[in-house]
Design a protein around this motif. Structure first.
Motif, mmCIF file in Angstrom:
data_model
loop_
_atom_site.group_PDB
_atom_site.id
_atom_site.type_symbol
_atom_site.label_atom_id
_atom_site.label_comp_id
_atom_site.label_asym_id
_atom_site.label_seq_id
_atom_site.Cartn_x
_atom_site.Cartn_y
_atom_site.Cartn_z
ATOM 1 N N LYS A 46 -8.741 80.817 16.238
ATOM 2 C CA LYS A 46 -7.466 81.331 16.770
ATOM 3 C C LYS A 46 -6.283 80.593 16.160
ATOM 4 O O LYS A 46 -5.373 81.208 15.607
ATOM 5 C CB LYS A 46 -7.416 81.170 18.303
ATOM 6 C CG LYS A 46 -8.582 81.781 19.039
ATOM 7 C CD LYS A 46 -8.428 81.639 20.537
ATOM 8 C CE LYS A 46 -8.447 80.211 21.029
ATOM 9 N NZ LYS A 46 -9.763 79.570 21.012
ATOM 10 N N SER A 47 -6.317 79.257 16.276
ATOM 11 C CA SER A 47 -5.190 78.487 15.744
ATOM 12 C C SER A 47 -5.068 78.677 14.245
ATOM 13 O O SER A 47 -3.961 78.735 13.711
ATOM 14 C CB SER A 47 -5.368 77.003 16.051
ATOM 15 O OG SER A 47 -5.354 76.793 17.427
ATOM 16 N N THR A 48 -6.205 78.765 13.571
ATOM 17 C CA THR A 48 -6.175 78.941 12.121
ATOM 18 C C THR A 48 -5.416 80.210 11.756
ATOM 19 O O THR A 48 -4.562 80.211 10.873
ATOM 20 C CB THR A 48 -7.610 78.985 11.579
ATOM 21 O OG1 THR A 48 -8.275 77.789 11.983
ATOM 22 C CG2 THR A 48 -7.633 79.084 10.076
ATOM 23 N N LEU A 161 2.576 81.921 19.641
ATOM 24 C CA LEU A 161 2.442 80.982 20.758
ATOM 25 C C LEU A 161 1.005 80.469 20.794
ATOM 26 O O LEU A 161 0.079 81.240 21.030
ATOM 27 C CB LEU A 161 2.789 81.654 22.080
ATOM 28 C CG LEU A 161 4.170 82.307 22.190
ATOM 29 C CD1 LEU A 161 4.064 83.817 22.095
ATOM 30 C CD2 LEU A 161 4.853 81.909 23.481
ATOM 31 N N ASP A 162 0.825 79.175 20.542
ATOM 32 C CA ASP A 162 -0.526 78.610 20.513
ATOM 33 C C ASP A 162 -0.828 77.912 21.837
ATOM 34 O O ASP A 162 -0.408 76.780 22.049
ATOM 35 C CB ASP A 162 -0.664 77.625 19.351
ATOM 36 C CG ASP A 162 -2.122 77.246 19.101
ATOM 37 O OD1 ASP A 162 -2.991 77.697 19.877
ATOM 38 O OD2 ASP A 162 -2.382 76.506 18.148
ATOM 39 N N GLU A 163 -1.543 78.587 22.699
ATOM 40 C CA GLU A 163 -1.895 78.063 24.017
ATOM 41 C C GLU A 163 -0.739 77.311 24.663
ATOM 42 O O GLU A 163 -0.885 76.152 25.037
ATOM 43 C CB GLU A 163 -3.120 77.138 23.918
ATOM 44 C CG GLU A 163 -4.259 77.817 23.177
ATOM 45 C CD GLU A 163 -5.617 77.287 23.557
ATOM 46 O OE1 GLU A 163 -5.753 76.721 24.659
ATOM 47 O OE2 GLU A 163 -6.548 77.464 22.768
ATOM 48 N N PRO A 164 0.409 77.971 24.823
ATOM 49 C CA PRO A 164 1.586 77.226 25.279
ATOM 50 C C PRO A 164 1.504 76.860 26.761
ATOM 51 O O PRO A 164 2.320 76.078 27.230
ATOM 52 C CB PRO A 164 2.741 78.197 25.036
ATOM 53 C CG PRO A 164 2.115 79.536 25.109
ATOM 54 C CD PRO A 164 0.720 79.397 24.600
#
Ligand SMILES: Nc1ncnc2c1ncn2[C@@H]1O[C@H](COP(=O)(O)OP(=O)(O)OP(=O)(O)O)[C@@H](O)[C@H]1O
Ligand SMILES: [Mg+2]
Lengths: 361, 267
Positions: A46-48, A161-164
């Motif tokens: 996901k983050s990638t 938005l990365d797991e904000p």
């Protein structure tokens, strides 16, 4: 592929870190204005994906198109994309107002325009009273809003938005989820949101993309994913489900027919299935089971006996043993009245074939 | 169970004694030195029958001593500026990416701090002569700067390693190119470390005897001057000079320590 130039087109994207395959051949179009959630367990890439969209990582293969323009090799500062980082990454030596103005200054906006835009965005996110404070003087929820304001201020075409919400406690998280969704609606921005929390994904998204080990498992609305999962992984990852493992019989009038515990069941198949006699499994959500004294005339039905009841506040969870020798167990959510009606005598449990997804095992 | 507090108390008293013995050991010589500077007699030693400020008046009237103070401070400031600039640069390069040969470069960078002073001083002297550099201010500044760079590198690298990666990424994300991101985000984050390292370099340079002695020209730095004065006999004037230097350096050190600690807490 309906929209000729979607806001974002991800085309055959792969990313390898040495031997680790973080992302494998992802192809995806995102139209303007959608709240898209990338959902999957830890380490699924996901983050990638997000970092490739933001420009912090180069893909091994594939392209990213923003508004039809290939931005794959553009550095982050050149992209009309902003990110809300998991740790917010607020600049500790700048006040809230300075943090928010940072991106505007670098866009080359004039002093007055910066002041106008940053007070506008601060009013929008109810941060007016905090402009002069430093990030350390804020609560977790306030920091989260500042990070959002800072990313929204330069008016990006796409917000990442990365797991904000990961750093917020459960109660605040629920509240911020609603806020975030409403901000997205009001700004009509495209949000690309990453989470591993299925509940969060279901409540906020217009569209969910479920990832597993670097591959896309399914792409659809929350309802589609929940009631018509395309794979066993999706069915199990999103909420609780009854998984019935049986054998394929064939297709009949647009429905899939399968055998389970000596009963013939019918369901829908989102994806192609193996041939007759091969093992398949089917997913039925807990709240889709009905209880009848007589065998229902249409739909799927099995006979069973309620063996345990658990009170959950707004509803009851029932454990049902199916068959004479309790060969299989089912779980169901029912309201309290239904639960009282159902005693320990054998009952018929029925469900609509439309609510059963037959999946590759 | 009952004798635990007793034992604990015994330990505390013992620890307290050791602590105060240590403090005495460190401070008695300093206190004696300071006291002798106020003694109304050329002869250094007890008893002190009468007190005077004459030695201080003498020191502040002595233009040679005053200009030497100024000379030492100028050397300290200039060498510190060079060390901080070079050291910060090296630290940023070493921290920014992993490249082959990084451990070697790191090792070479910190080596000057580990070489014994006398050896590096002689080496500098030979090297300076070979390059045709005259002994004097430039040579001293050069040797101090080289000697102090490792301390800057270590302190700045330590601070840099605590800067979250997302800070730079956020700056880039908001439109900063790498240079702007460095100036606007990294540098402010490094300020406490750079300040701390600067103070340390200032004090090291101000205090240095060996390099200044070997590389100095006709004009002595303060430690070299004190050494020269000592050779013509101990005098309370030296105590007065040393006391002034002591107060200055201790004052700067304490202030810097508190200041950088407060800054680090803030960020
Ligand atoms: N810089 C890197 N170097 C090597 N491997 C990496 C790097 N970044 C990510 N990976 C690997 O790529 C895979 C996907 O990582 P990614 O960070 O995208 O996961 P994720 O879905 O965001 O997980 P999480 O929910 O834990 O944040 C993981 O196996 C991870 O170990
Ligand atoms: Mg992640």
């Amino acid at each position: 592929m309906t929209d000729p130039t979607p806001l974002v087109r991800i085309d055959g994207l792969s990313k390898h870190f040495g031997d680790t395959v973080a992302l494998e051949n992802l192809t995806l179009d995102i139209p303007q204005g959608q709240f898209v959630t990338f959902l999957g367990p830890s380490g699924c890439g996901k983050s990638t994906t997000l970092r490739i969209l933001g420009g912090f990582e180069r893909p091994t293969t594939g392209r990213v198109l923003l508004d039809g323009e290939d931005v794959t090799n553009q550095p982050p500062e050149k992209r009309q994309v902003n990110m809300v980082f998991q740790d917010y990454a607020l600049f500790p030596h700048m006040t809230v107002a300075q943090n928010i103005s940072f991106g505007l200054e670098l866009k080359g906006m004039g002093r007055d325009a910066i002041r106008r835009r940053s007070s506008e965005i601060m009013a929008f996110l109810e941060l007016e009273d905090f402009g002069a404070r430093y990030p350390l003087q804020l609560s977790g929820g306030q920091r989260q809003r500042v990070a959002l304001a800072r990313a929204l201020a330069p008016d990006p075409a796409l917000l990442l938005l990365d797991e904000p919400l990961g750093a917020l406690d459960a109660k605040l998280r629920g509240q911020v989820q609603q806020e975030l969704k409403s901000i997205q609606r009001r700004t009509d921005k495209t949000f690309f949101f990453v989470t591993h929390d299925q509940e969060e994904a279901l409540t906020m998204s217009d569209r969910i993309i479920v990832m597993n080990k670097g591959r896309m498992e399914q792409d659809g609305t929350p309802e589609e994913l929940y009631f018509r999962p395309a794979s066993r992984f999706v069915a199990e990852f999103l909420g609780e489900t009854n998984l019935l493992t049986g054998r394929m019989r064939g297709t009949e009038g647009g429905q899939i027919v399968m055998d389970w515990q000596g009963t013939t069941l019918r369901g829908k198949a989102p994806r192609s299935l193996p041939g007759e006699g091969q093992p398949v499994s089917a997913s039925v959500r807990l709240e889709k089971l009905d209880f009848h004294a007589q065998r229902p005339e249409t739909g799927n039905a099995v006979q069973g006996r309620v063996v345990a009841k658990t009170f959950l506040g707004s509803r009851m969870a029932l454990q049902i043993a199916v068959g004479d020798q309790a060969e299989a167990m089912l779980k169901a959510y029912v309201d309290v009245d239904t639960s009282e009606r159902v005693g320990s005598d054998p009952v018929w449990i029925g469900w609509d074939p439309d609510h059963m997804a037959v999946l590759n095992d | 169970m009952n004798d635990r507090p007793e034992l604990f108390r015994g330990n505390r008293i013992l620890l307290g004694c050791i602590y105060w013995a240590f403090v005495l050991y460190v401070f008695v010589p300093l206190i004696l030195m300071v006291l002798m500077g106020f003694k109304d007699s050329r002869f250094i030693g007890f008893p002190i029958r009468s007190w005077t400020l004459d030695w201080y008046v003498g020191v502040f009237a002595n233009t040679e001593v005053l200009s030497t103070f100024g000379y030492s401070i100028a050397i300290a400031v200039l060498s510190t500026l060079i060390s901080v600039f070079v050291g910060t640069w090296i630290a940023v390069l070493l921290e920014s990416r992993k490249f082959t040969g990084r451990p070697v470069i790191f090792g070479l960078t910190v080596l000057p701090a580990l070489v014994p002073g006398i050896i590096s001083a002689i080496a500098f002297r030979i090297y300076a002569r070979w390059l045709g550099i005259e002994p004097g201010m430039g040579a001293i500044i050069w040797s101090h700067a080289v000697h102090n760079v490792p301390f800057v590198v270590l302190v700045v690298m330590a601070r840099l390693s605590t800067l979250p990666k997302s800070q730079m990424e956020a700056a880039r994300d908001l439109g900063a190119d790498p240079l702007v991101a460095f100036v606007r985000i990294t540098l402010p984050y490094l300020v406490p470390a750079i300040l701390g390292a600067s103070i340390f370099c200032l004090l090291l340079s101000f205090d240095d005897f060996v390099r200044s002695f070997f590389l100095g020209g006709y004009e002595p730095t303060l430690p070299v001057l004190i050494f020269a004065m000592l050779r013509s006999g101990m005098s309370p004037e030296i105590n007065a000079i040393a006391t002034v230097a002591l107060i200055m350096t201790a004052g700067i050190g304490i202030w810097a320590e508190r200041f950088t600690r407060r800054m680090k807490k803030d960020t």
